[in-house]
Design a protein around this motif. Sequence first.
Motif, PDB file in Angstrom:
ATOM      1  N   HIS A   1      -0.542   1.882 -35.039  1.00 50.75           N
ATOM      2  CA  HIS A   1      -0.620   0.947 -33.923  1.00 50.75           C
ATOM      3  C   HIS A   1      -0.319   1.598 -32.595  1.00 50.75           C
ATOM      4  CE1 HIS A   1       3.610   1.254 -34.969  1.00 50.75           C
ATOM      5  NE2 HIS A   1       3.939   0.687 -33.832  1.00 50.75           N
ATOM      6  N   ALA A   2      -0.119   2.900 -32.585  1.00 53.46           N
ATOM      7  CA  ALA A   2       0.385   3.526 -31.369  1.00 53.46           C
ATOM      8  C   ALA A   2       0.206   5.034 -31.430  1.00 53.46           C
ATOM      9  CB  ALA A   2       1.880   3.222 -31.244  1.00 53.46           C
ATOM     10  N   VAL A   3       0.295   5.652 -30.255  1.00 54.88           N
ATOM     11  CA  VAL A   3       0.416   7.108 -30.184  1.00 54.88           C
ATOM     12  C   VAL A   3       1.861   7.386 -29.796  1.00 54.88           C
ATOM     13  CG1 VAL A   3      -0.203   9.094 -28.770  1.00 54.88           C
ATOM     14  CG2 VAL A   3      -1.983   7.597 -29.660  1.00 54.88           C
ATOM     15  N   PHE A   4       2.470   8.342 -30.468  1.00 54.05           N
ATOM     16  CA  PHE A   4       3.877   8.676 -30.208  1.00 54.05           C
ATOM     17  C   PHE A   4       3.943  10.091 -29.646  1.00 54.05           C
ATOM     18  CE2 PHE A   4       6.187   5.247 -32.501  1.00 54.05           C
ATOM     19  CZ  PHE A   4       5.114   4.622 -33.096  1.00 54.05           C
ATOM     20  N   LEU A   5       4.230  10.201 -28.343  1.00 51.71           N
ATOM     21  CA  LEU A   5       4.381  11.524 -27.738  1.00 51.71           C
ATOM     22  C   LEU A   5       5.750  12.072 -28.134  1.00 51.71           C
ATOM     23  CD1 LEU A   5       3.074  10.757 -24.118  1.00 51.71           C
ATOM     24  CD2 LEU A   5       1.762  11.393 -26.160  1.00 51.71           C
ATOM     25  N   ASP A   6       5.828  13.393 -28.295  1.00 52.29           N
ATOM     26  CA  ASP A   6       7.092  14.027 -28.665  1.00 52.29           C
ATOM     27  C   ASP A   6       7.749  14.559 -27.388  1.00 52.29           C
ATOM     28  OD1 ASP A   6       9.144  15.645 -29.536  1.00 52.29           O
ATOM     29  OD2 ASP A   6       8.077  16.212 -31.364  1.00 52.29           O
ATOM     30  N   ALA A   7       8.656  13.752 -26.823  1.00 58.39           N
ATOM     31  CA  ALA A   7       9.252  14.098 -25.525  1.00 58.39           C
ATOM     32  C   ALA A   7      10.157  15.322 -25.637  1.00 58.39           C
ATOM     33  CB  ALA A   7      10.028  12.910 -24.977  1.00 58.39           C
ATOM     34  N   ARG A   8      10.760  15.515 -26.817  1.00 56.47           N
ATOM     35  CA  ARG A   8      11.642  16.687 -26.967  1.00 56.47           C
ATOM     36  C   ARG A   8      10.822  17.965 -26.841  1.00 56.47           C
ATOM     37  NH1 ARG A   8      15.886  16.239 -31.531  1.00 56.47           N
ATOM     38  NH2 ARG A   8      16.827  14.934 -29.947  1.00 56.47           N
ATOM     39  N   GLN A   9       9.628  17.954 -27.434  1.00 53.86           N
ATOM     40  CA  GLN A   9       8.770  19.143 -27.324  1.00 53.86           C
ATOM     41  C   GLN A   9       8.118  19.239 -25.952  1.00 53.86           C
ATOM     42  OE1 GLN A   9       6.176  20.333 -30.420  1.00 53.86           O
ATOM     43  NE2 GLN A   9       7.357  19.279 -31.989  1.00 53.86           N
ATOM     44  N   MET A  10       7.883  18.107 -25.315  1.00 51.60           N
ATOM     45  CA  MET A  10       7.290  18.156 -23.968  1.00 51.60           C
ATOM     46  C   MET A  10       8.289  18.738 -22.968  1.00 51.60           C
ATOM     47  SD  MET A  10       5.242  14.525 -23.684  1.00 51.60           S
ATOM     48  CE  MET A  10       4.342  14.777 -22.154  1.00 51.60           C
ATOM     49  N   LEU A  11       9.585  18.399 -23.152  1.00 42.44           N
ATOM     50  CA  LEU A  11      10.626  18.831 -22.204  1.00 42.44           C
ATOM     51  C   LEU A  11      11.722  19.573 -22.979  1.00 42.44           C
ATOM     52  CD1 LEU A  11      10.940  15.463 -20.195  1.00 42.44           C
ATOM     53  CD2 LEU A  11       9.477  17.414 -19.678  1.00 42.44           C
ATOM     54  N   PRO A  12      11.417  20.759 -23.522  1.00 44.56           N
ATOM     55  CA  PRO A  12      12.378  21.403 -24.429  1.00 44.56           C
ATOM     56  C   PRO A  12      13.689  21.802 -23.756  1.00 44.56           C
ATOM     57  CG  PRO A  12      10.514  22.846 -23.971  1.00 44.56           C
ATOM     58  CD  PRO A  12      10.195  21.535 -23.352  1.00 44.56           C
ATOM     59  N   ALA A  13      13.675  21.985 -22.436  1.00 47.76           N
ATOM     60  CA  ALA A  13      14.896  22.445 -21.767  1.00 47.76           C
ATOM     61  C   ALA A  13      15.848  21.291 -21.449  1.00 47.76           C
ATOM     62  CB  ALA A  13      14.533  23.182 -20.478  1.00 47.76           C
ATOM     63  N   MET A  14      15.379  20.046 -21.611  1.00 48.58           N
ATOM     64  CA  MET A  14      16.228  18.919 -21.208  1.00 48.58           C
ATOM     65  C   MET A  14      17.168  18.509 -22.346  1.00 48.58           C
ATOM     66  SD  MET A  14      15.122  15.221 -19.643  1.00 48.58           S
ATOM     67  CE  MET A  14      14.253  15.877 -18.237  1.00 48.58           C
ATOM     68  N   GLU A  15      18.459  18.307 -22.037  1.00 47.29           N
ATOM     69  CA  GLU A  15      19.443  17.843 -23.032  1.00 47.29           C
ATOM     70  C   GLU A  15      19.025  16.459 -23.545  1.00 47.29           C
ATOM     71  OE1 GLU A  15      22.188  19.302 -24.155  1.00 47.29           O
ATOM     72  OE2 GLU A  15      21.626  21.071 -22.991  1.00 47.29           O
ATOM     73  N   PRO A  16      19.211  16.192 -24.866  1.00 53.73           N
ATOM     74  CA  PRO A  16      18.845  14.857 -25.389  1.00 53.73           C
ATOM     75  C   PRO A  16      19.549  13.718 -24.639  1.00 53.73           C
ATOM     76  CG  PRO A  16      19.417  16.321 -27.193  1.00 53.73           C
ATOM     77  CD  PRO A  16      19.654  17.104 -25.937  1.00 53.73           C
ATOM     78  N   LEU A  17      20.804  13.949 -24.204  1.00 54.68           N
ATOM     79  CA  LEU A  17      21.517  12.855 -23.522  1.00 54.68           C
ATOM     80  C   LEU A  17      21.182  12.779 -22.031  1.00 54.68           C
ATOM     81  CD1 LEU A  17      24.869  12.778 -25.497  1.00 54.68           C
ATOM     82  CD2 LEU A  17      22.837  11.353 -25.774  1.00 54.68           C
ATOM     83  N   GLN A  18      20.184  13.567 -21.623  1.00 55.55           N
ATOM     84  CA  GLN A  18      19.562  13.317 -20.305  1.00 55.55           C
ATOM     85  C   GLN A  18      18.268  12.516 -20.519  1.00 55.55           C
ATOM     86  OE1 GLN A  18      19.165  16.981 -18.115  1.00 55.55           O
ATOM     87  NE2 GLN A  18      21.374  17.258 -17.991  1.00 55.55           N
ATOM     88  N   TYR A  19      18.034  12.107 -21.745  1.00 58.68           N
ATOM     89  CA  TYR A  19      16.985  11.168 -22.140  1.00 58.68           C
ATOM     90  C   TYR A  19      15.574  11.624 -21.741  1.00 58.68           C
ATOM     91  CZ  TYR A  19      21.330   8.550 -22.385  1.00 58.68           C
ATOM     92  OH  TYR A  19      22.624   8.170 -22.635  1.00 58.68           O
TER      93      TYR A  19
END
Length: 457
Positions: free
Chosen positions: A343-361
């Motif tokens: 029902h959707a496309v799910f982009l992988d934000a962690r791979q798109m922005l690998p340098a960003m800390e997870p708790l910077q969302y």
Amino acid sequence: MHTIIEPFRIKMTEPLKITSRDDRVAALAAAHHNVFLLDAEDCCIDLLTDSGTGAMSTEQWAALMLGDESYAGSRSWKRFKASVTEITGMPHVLPTHQGRAAEAILAECVLNPGDIVPNNSHFDTTRANIEYRGAVALNLPCLEAFDTQAEAPFKGNMDVDALRACIAEHGADKIPFAMMTVTNNTGGGQPVSMANLREVKSVLAEHDIPFIIDACRYAENAYFVREREEGYSDRPLIQIAQEMFALADGATMSCKKDGLANIGGFLVCRNDAWAEQFRNLLILREGFPTYGGLAGRDLEAIAVGLREALDYDYQVYRHATVEYMVRRLTAIGVPMVRPAGGHAVFLDARQMLPAMEPLQYPGIGVVNALYVAGGVRAVELGSVMFGHFDDKGVEQPAPLELVRLAFPRRVYTQSHFDYLIEVIEQVWRERDAIPGHRITFQPSLLRHFPCHFELLK
Ligand SMILES: Cc1ncc(COP(=O)(O)O)c(C=O)c1O
């Protein structure tokens, strides 16, 4: 022909507001950088959810006029019950105003503090309803689910060994029921195979643990089973759905998805004692058992929609849209959950922005960039939605940082999807400029809906 067309034509239109980048920057700031707080009219392509946002068919609009608004025992209730019973085979049917009301009734009647409810992956409202009772909502996805790039056909499956280990560790008495979410929304809209459902059922049956299906996207799952699982390629979708439900002791349903309606839900079960308890609470919370929280006309629209969702040509077109998006975005290099979900496309934000800390969302960063670039509203399924605070009050990130672009049913056309690809491509090219975010306001439950953010740079 290679071109798969929308299997419908358009009889009525709804205008979309075209906004400028400056308009969108201002609107997002006024919404505290949380797209849930935007005005819908400021979203050009609204992919926040596929829930309740679909277009009804001529048959459904015609059925609305048949709505029997009698308080008890209406004709609309009979038609609703007939559709639900035909598909699920369950003797007890309780209409609710939406899926979470069915979850709340189930949780309130059956769960006690300290109980455990395993699931392939709980949806956020399911988790919240379970936790509200002081119970633990445990996700047991199969191992492939953690690798967003693995091309496995049924990444929505449950890890059956983990289920066995969970029962051995906690004891069956602590597990009043287990759930399976089909398709697995939280895990990327990935399907569950019939073989996995059967295996889960057999483990649960060994321990007399009731098995509940979260059936929101039962028809999309049935389509995946037909396309991907051996032995089902010539089976009508309704038969596949019936086989799925035959394994279960009950189900919760949001008719806002595969009921093809704008509102509605239900709770079904086989157990007479449970049904009696559910009905008592239904009357208190929702309404008399033959309308639940719904108008007669809603019951009619759902009765038709539940069957239309099982139309094979409709499912072919719907899945072709998702596959088209995944194919085009893969060619551009955008990291996504693979293979295409339902029902959707799910982009992988962690791979798109690998340098960003997870708790910077990172997911929030991508969601907000999509809105600014093209007025596209998506949703974060990452550490804001699924993160949690541990025993010491320390915030823990979610295992995945996804951005979901959910496709309303029968609403957008090919050119909308081509525009969407252009917007995503621009965000991908300019990803180094995406800032991190910090939460400045949050409630204790379901924080993603009302929370406020500020930009970190
Ligand atoms: C898998 C799943 N379960 C339950 C729900 C809750 O349904 P509702 O929004 O109708 O309360 C949703 C809604 O998105 C869902 O996707």
